[in-house]
Design a protein around this motif. Structure first.
Motif, PDB file in Angstrom:
ATOM      1  N   PHE A   1       1.633  18.049 -10.475  1.00  0.00           N
ATOM      2  CA  PHE A   1       2.647  17.095 -10.756  1.00  0.00           C
ATOM      3  C   PHE A   1       2.823  16.321  -9.162  1.00  0.00           C
ATOM      4  O   PHE A   1       2.997  15.267  -9.215  1.00  0.00           O
ATOM      5  CB  PHE A   1       3.915  17.820 -10.867  1.00  0.00           C
ATOM      6  N   ASP A   2       2.993  17.280  -8.008  1.00  0.00           N
ATOM      7  CA  ASP A   2       2.975  16.677  -6.887  1.00  0.00           C
ATOM      8  C   ASP A   2       1.863  15.727  -6.507  1.00  0.00           C
ATOM      9  O   ASP A   2       1.912  14.827  -5.779  1.00  0.00           O
ATOM     10  CB  ASP A   2       3.114  17.920  -5.871  1.00  0.00           C
ATOM     11  N   VAL A   3       0.480  16.070  -6.977  1.00  0.00           N
ATOM     12  CA  VAL A   3      -0.721  15.320  -6.698  1.00  0.00           C
ATOM     13  C   VAL A   3      -0.345  13.970  -7.329  1.00  0.00           C
ATOM     14  O   VAL A   3      -0.678  13.052  -6.643  1.00  0.00           O
ATOM     15  CB  VAL A   3      -2.037  16.160  -7.106  1.00  0.00           C
ATOM     16  N   VAL A   4      -0.048  14.103  -8.683  1.00  0.00           N
ATOM     17  CA  VAL A   4       0.049  12.756  -9.157  1.00  0.00           C
ATOM     18  C   VAL A   4       1.344  11.850  -8.814  1.00  0.00           C
ATOM     19  O   VAL A   4       0.922  10.610  -8.701  1.00  0.00           O
ATOM     20  CB  VAL A   4       0.243  13.202 -10.752  1.00  0.00           C
ATOM     21  N   THR A   5       2.191  12.649  -8.603  1.00  0.00           N
ATOM     22  CA  THR A   5       3.495  11.345  -8.197  1.00  0.00           C
ATOM     23  C   THR A   5       3.322  11.153  -6.530  1.00  0.00           C
ATOM     24  O   THR A   5       3.706  10.144  -6.450  1.00  0.00           O
ATOM     25  CB  THR A   5       4.766  12.249  -8.171  1.00  0.00           C
ATOM     26  N   GLY A   6       2.480  11.819  -5.899  1.00  0.00           N
ATOM     27  CA  GLY A   6       2.440  11.611  -4.615  1.00  0.00           C
ATOM     28  C   GLY A   6       1.404  10.394  -4.343  1.00  0.00           C
ATOM     29  O   GLY A   6       1.565   9.329  -3.877  1.00  0.00           O
ATOM     30  N   ALA A   7       0.254  10.217  -5.361  1.00  0.00           N
ATOM     31  CA  ALA A   7      -0.626   9.266  -5.442  1.00  0.00           C
ATOM     32  C   ALA A   7      -0.059   7.999  -5.963  1.00  0.00           C
ATOM     33  O   ALA A   7      -0.179   6.839  -5.446  1.00  0.00           O
ATOM     34  CB  ALA A   7      -1.643   9.599  -6.693  1.00  0.00           C
ATOM     35  N   ILE A   8       0.982   8.015  -6.914  1.00  0.00           N
ATOM     36  CA  ILE A   8       1.688   6.887  -7.566  1.00  0.00           C
ATOM     37  C   ILE A   8       2.589   6.256  -6.448  1.00  0.00           C
ATOM     38  O   ILE A   8       2.757   5.306  -6.124  1.00  0.00           O
ATOM     39  CB  ILE A   8       2.530   7.246  -8.654  1.00  0.00           C
ATOM     40  N   SER A   9       3.555   7.256  -5.699  1.00  0.00           N
ATOM     41  CA  SER A   9       4.347   6.795  -4.638  1.00  0.00           C
ATOM     42  C   SER A   9       3.474   6.357  -3.545  1.00  0.00           C
ATOM     43  O   SER A   9       3.923   5.226  -3.021  1.00  0.00           O
ATOM     44  CB  SER A   9       4.840   8.136  -4.104  1.00  0.00           C
ATOM     45  N   ALA A  10       2.493   6.739  -3.150  1.00  0.00           N
ATOM     46  CA  ALA A  10       1.501   6.212  -2.161  1.00  0.00           C
ATOM     47  C   ALA A  10       0.857   4.831  -2.639  1.00  0.00           C
ATOM     48  O   ALA A  10       0.788   3.708  -1.706  1.00  0.00           O
ATOM     49  CB  ALA A  10       0.430   7.183  -1.695  1.00  0.00           C
TER      50      ALA A  10
ATOM     51  N   VAL B   1       3.667   2.032  -2.403  1.00  0.00           N
ATOM     52  CA  VAL B   1       4.031   1.851  -0.654  1.00  0.00           C
ATOM     53  C   VAL B   1       2.847   0.901  -0.337  1.00  0.00           C
ATOM     54  O   VAL B   1       3.208  -0.017   0.238  1.00  0.00           O
ATOM     55  CB  VAL B   1       3.968   2.856   0.155  1.00  0.00           C
ATOM     56  N   THR B   2       1.700   1.268  -0.709  1.00  0.00           N
ATOM     57  CA  THR B   2       0.595   0.320  -0.289  1.00  0.00           C
ATOM     58  C   THR B   2       0.784  -1.021  -0.979  1.00  0.00           C
ATOM     59  O   THR B   2       0.480  -2.112  -0.037  1.00  0.00           O
ATOM     60  CB  THR B   2      -0.715   1.036  -0.842  1.00  0.00           C
ATOM     61  N   ALA B   3       1.059  -1.122  -2.188  1.00  0.00           N
ATOM     62  CA  ALA B   3       1.023  -2.603  -2.735  1.00  0.00           C
ATOM     63  C   ALA B   3       2.167  -3.302  -2.141  1.00  0.00           C
ATOM     64  O   ALA B   3       2.158  -4.474  -1.894  1.00  0.00           O
ATOM     65  CB  ALA B   3       1.397  -2.362  -4.350  1.00  0.00           C
ATOM     66  N   VAL B   4       3.252  -2.662  -1.620  1.00  0.00           N
ATOM     67  CA  VAL B   4       4.454  -3.266  -1.196  1.00  0.00           C
ATOM     68  C   VAL B   4       4.428  -3.639   0.188  1.00  0.00           C
ATOM     69  O   VAL B   4       4.623  -4.616   0.833  1.00  0.00           O
ATOM     70  CB  VAL B   4       5.652  -2.667  -1.337  1.00  0.00           C
ATOM     71  N   LEU B   5       3.830  -2.726   0.979  1.00  0.00           N
ATOM     72  CA  LEU B   5       3.948  -3.034   2.470  1.00  0.00           C
ATOM     73  C   LEU B   5       2.470  -2.940   2.855  1.00  0.00           C
ATOM     74  O   LEU B   5       2.612  -3.147   4.376  1.00  0.00           O
ATOM     75  CB  LEU B   5       4.667  -1.273   3.269  1.00  0.00           C
ATOM     76  N   GLY B   6       1.223  -2.931   2.529  1.00  0.00           N
ATOM     77  CA  GLY B   6       0.015  -2.890   2.825  1.00  0.00           C
ATOM     78  C   GLY B   6      -0.350  -4.079   3.808  1.00  0.00           C
ATOM     79  O   GLY B   6      -0.844  -3.899   4.827  1.00  0.00           O
ATOM     80  N   THR B   7       0.226  -5.041   3.533  1.00  0.00           N
ATOM     81  CA  THR B   7      -0.092  -6.420   4.459  1.00  0.00           C
ATOM     82  C   THR B   7       0.955  -6.480   5.604  1.00  0.00           C
ATOM     83  O   THR B   7       0.597  -7.464   6.397  1.00  0.00           O
ATOM     84  CB  THR B   7       0.169  -7.741   3.469  1.00  0.00           C
ATOM     85  N   VAL B   8       2.015  -5.788   5.583  1.00  0.00           N
ATOM     86  CA  VAL B   8       2.821  -5.816   6.718  1.00  0.00           C
ATOM     87  C   VAL B   8       2.883  -4.557   7.622  1.00  0.00           C
ATOM     88  O   VAL B   8       3.450  -4.777   8.929  1.00  0.00           O
ATOM     89  CB  VAL B   8       4.112  -6.120   6.510  1.00  0.00           C
ATOM     90  N   VAL B   9       2.371  -3.426   7.119  1.00  0.00           N
ATOM     91  CA  VAL B   9       2.550  -2.248   8.056  1.00  0.00           C
ATOM     92  C   VAL B   9       1.566  -2.187   9.485  1.00  0.00           C
ATOM     93  O   VAL B   9       2.156  -2.043  10.391  1.00  0.00           O
ATOM     94  CB  VAL B   9       1.854  -1.183   7.241  1.00  0.00           C
ATOM     95  N   LEU B  10       0.370  -2.998   9.208  1.00  0.00           N
ATOM     96  CA  LEU B  10      -0.747  -3.121  10.469  1.00  0.00           C
ATOM     97  C   LEU B  10      -1.016  -4.505  10.740  1.00  0.00           C
ATOM     98  O   LEU B  10      -1.045  -5.327   9.726  1.00  0.00           O
ATOM     99  CB  LEU B  10      -1.968  -2.214  10.101  1.00  0.00           C
ATOM    100  N   LYS B  11      -1.107  -4.829  11.875  1.00  0.00           N
ATOM    101  CA  LYS B  11      -1.344  -6.191  12.316  1.00  0.00           C
ATOM    102  C   LYS B  11      -3.129  -6.099  12.491  1.00  0.00           C
ATOM    103  O   LYS B  11      -3.556  -5.429  13.357  1.00  0.00           O
ATOM    104  CB  LYS B  11      -0.692  -6.516  13.763  1.00  0.00           C
ATOM    105  N   GLY B  12      -3.939  -6.979  11.798  1.00  0.00           N
ATOM    106  CA  GLY B  12      -5.128  -6.941  11.961  1.00  0.00           C
ATOM    107  C   GLY B  12      -5.722  -5.648  11.083  1.00  0.00           C
ATOM    108  O   GLY B  12      -5.194  -4.792  10.694  1.00  0.00           O
ATOM    109  N   GLU B  13      -6.944  -5.355  11.654  1.00  0.00           N
ATOM    110  CA  GLU B  13      -7.757  -4.312  11.059  1.00  0.00           C
ATOM    111  C   GLU B  13      -7.764  -3.104  11.656  1.00  0.00           C
ATOM    112  O   GLU B  13      -7.871  -3.150  12.814  1.00  0.00           O
ATOM    113  CB  GLU B  13      -9.088  -4.495  10.613  1.00  0.00           C
ATOM    114  N   PRO B  14      -7.512  -1.888  11.271  1.00  0.00           N
ATOM    115  CA  PRO B  14      -7.754  -0.610  12.014  1.00  0.00           C
ATOM    116  C   PRO B  14      -8.743  -0.349  12.686  1.00  0.00           C
ATOM    117  O   PRO B  14      -9.872  -0.684  12.215  1.00  0.00           O
ATOM    118  CB  PRO B  14      -7.207   0.364  10.951  1.00  0.00           C
ATOM    119  N   ASP B  15      -8.892   0.089  13.859  1.00  0.00           N
ATOM    120  CA  ASP B  15     -10.046   0.297  14.799  1.00  0.00           C
ATOM    121  C   ASP B  15     -10.374   1.948  14.421  1.00  0.00           C
ATOM    122  O   ASP B  15      -9.668   2.728  15.138  1.00  0.00           O
ATOM    123  CB  ASP B  15      -9.868   0.170  16.053  1.00  0.00           C
TER     124      ASP B  15
END
Length: 376
Positions: free
Chosen positions: A202-211, A214-228
């Motif tokens: 349950f924790d594994v599945v709900t964690g993947a859904i939550s992540a 978060v990625t879909a909503v904040l993926g474009t604004v969390v980081l500036k540019g590509e991670p090194d």
């Protein structure tokens, strides 16, 4: 602006899908204005720097900026009909200048970028700004509209280049941004599991859904540019050292604050203080601001330009803040051991005060000498 100043245009540049068209528009409109007025036109393409002297990738970022400005020059030469191998004729109606600005500044907000651009404009007597409609000085953060607003506060005429924008495709994750999304997803997933535990499916599945959310909503604004990813292992290792240090600082501050609260006289002296922090970039600045807030007795109220505005409850908390231990530790995490040796806020203030006193003394000495010469 006097008529002898000619046609002088400022164009802030950065990587964007419409930069080529913006260059063509700026050069074409400057040439038309020059032909109508009979004056020479100069177009200044300016790249605001986003690196600091202590950053390990500063040389690479500077080279990328120079490469982009080189491309801009070639594009402008094509639009002006000038061969790349030939020097631009002296009789040409339009000349092109390029520059990297703000390398010694802390460019954090739209006001910071506007301040640097306006300073360059005043220095070169510019009269007009042409803005790329896709230009984002802060990376992925939506800063174009606030930047334009800050620029309009000056005497410069601000114009957004009327160029067609490419149709935005519907793909959520592009190949070039995949590492960023994977990093955001992995970090969110591990954080969820660390809080909720690894107790079962349950924790594994709900964690993947939550992540994923978060990625879909904040993926474009969390980081500036590509991670090194070359620097990431070192930063994570230094962060692992920083975490127990921060916890120790929090524990000490808790004991100190508990003593103040339990003291019969309640010896508090709440004040707002500010200081210029020697950290650069959103993530280091956010880490420092949150570290200050997590330490009892101090609260980060605002971060503006290079200044941190802090509410400090006691004299001792203010002393600890200006001693710069947290600031030095954050620099160590993101920039390495070399950056940790930068003077503390208290030392920087003392140096600045000494320089100001010396300047005043030199000014007085100069005025005294002038008066004596006049009397003679």
């Amino acid at each position: 602006m006097g008529t002898d100043a000619g046609v002088r245009v400022l164009v802030p540049v950065g990587e964007s899908s419409t930069l080529r068209k913006t260059v063509a528009y700026a050069v074409r409109s400057a040439r038309e204005s020059a032909e109508e007025s009979g004056e020479h036109a100069v177009v200044h393409f300016v790249y605001p720097a986003l690196w600091r002297a202590v950053e390990p990738t500063r040389v690479e970022k500077f080279e990328q900026a120079e490469e982009l400005l080189g491309r801009v020059e070639r594009w402008a030469a094509e639009d002006l009909g000038v061969d790349e191998e030939d020097e631009e004729p002296a009789t040409s109606a339009v000349s092109v200048e390029t520059a990297v600005v703000g390398a010694d500044e802390y460019l954090f907000s739209p006001a910071d970028f506007a301040r640097v651009l306006l300073g360059y404009a005043r220095e070169h007597d510019l009269e007009r700004v042409v803005v790329d409609p896709e230009y984002q000085p802060g990376g992925n953060a939506p800063m174009l509209r606030p930047l334009e607003y800050e620029l309009t506060k000056s005497d410069l005429a601000v114009e957004e280049a009327p160029v067609e924008r490419a149709t935005r495709r519907g793909a959520l994750v592009g190949r070039e941004s995949l590492p960023k999304y994977l990093l955001v997803f992995g970090t969110s997933y591990l954080f969820y599991l660390a809080l909720g535990g690894f107790s079962g499916l349950f924790d594994v599945v709900t964690g993947a859904i939550s992540a994923g959310v978060v990625t879909a909503v904040l993926g474009t604004v969390v980081l500036k540019g590509e991670p090194d990813f070359r620097r990431l292992p070192g930063e994570l290792a230094r962060l692992a050292v920083y975490t127990p240090y921060l916890l120790w600082e929090i524990a000490k501050a808790n004991v100190s604050l508990a003593y103040v609260i339990l003291h019969p006289r309640l010896p508090i002296d709440p004040k707002m203080v500010q200081f210029e922090a020697a950290v650069w970039g959103d993530l280091p600045a956010t880490t420092l601001a949150n570290s200050i807030t997590l330490t009892p007795g101090t609260l980060t109220v605002e971060v503006s330009q290079r200044e941190f505005y802090i509410h400090a409850l006691t004299d001792s908390s203010r002393d600890d803040l200006f001693d710069g231990a947290l600031e030095r530790a954050v620099r160590f995490v993101f920039y390495g051991r070399e950056a940790a040796s930068i003077p503390s806020p208290k030392e920087r203030d003392a140096t600045a005060g000494a320089e100001e006193v010396r300047s005043e003394q030199e000014a007085r000495a100069g005025s005294t000498s002038s008066a004596e010469e006049a009397e003679e």
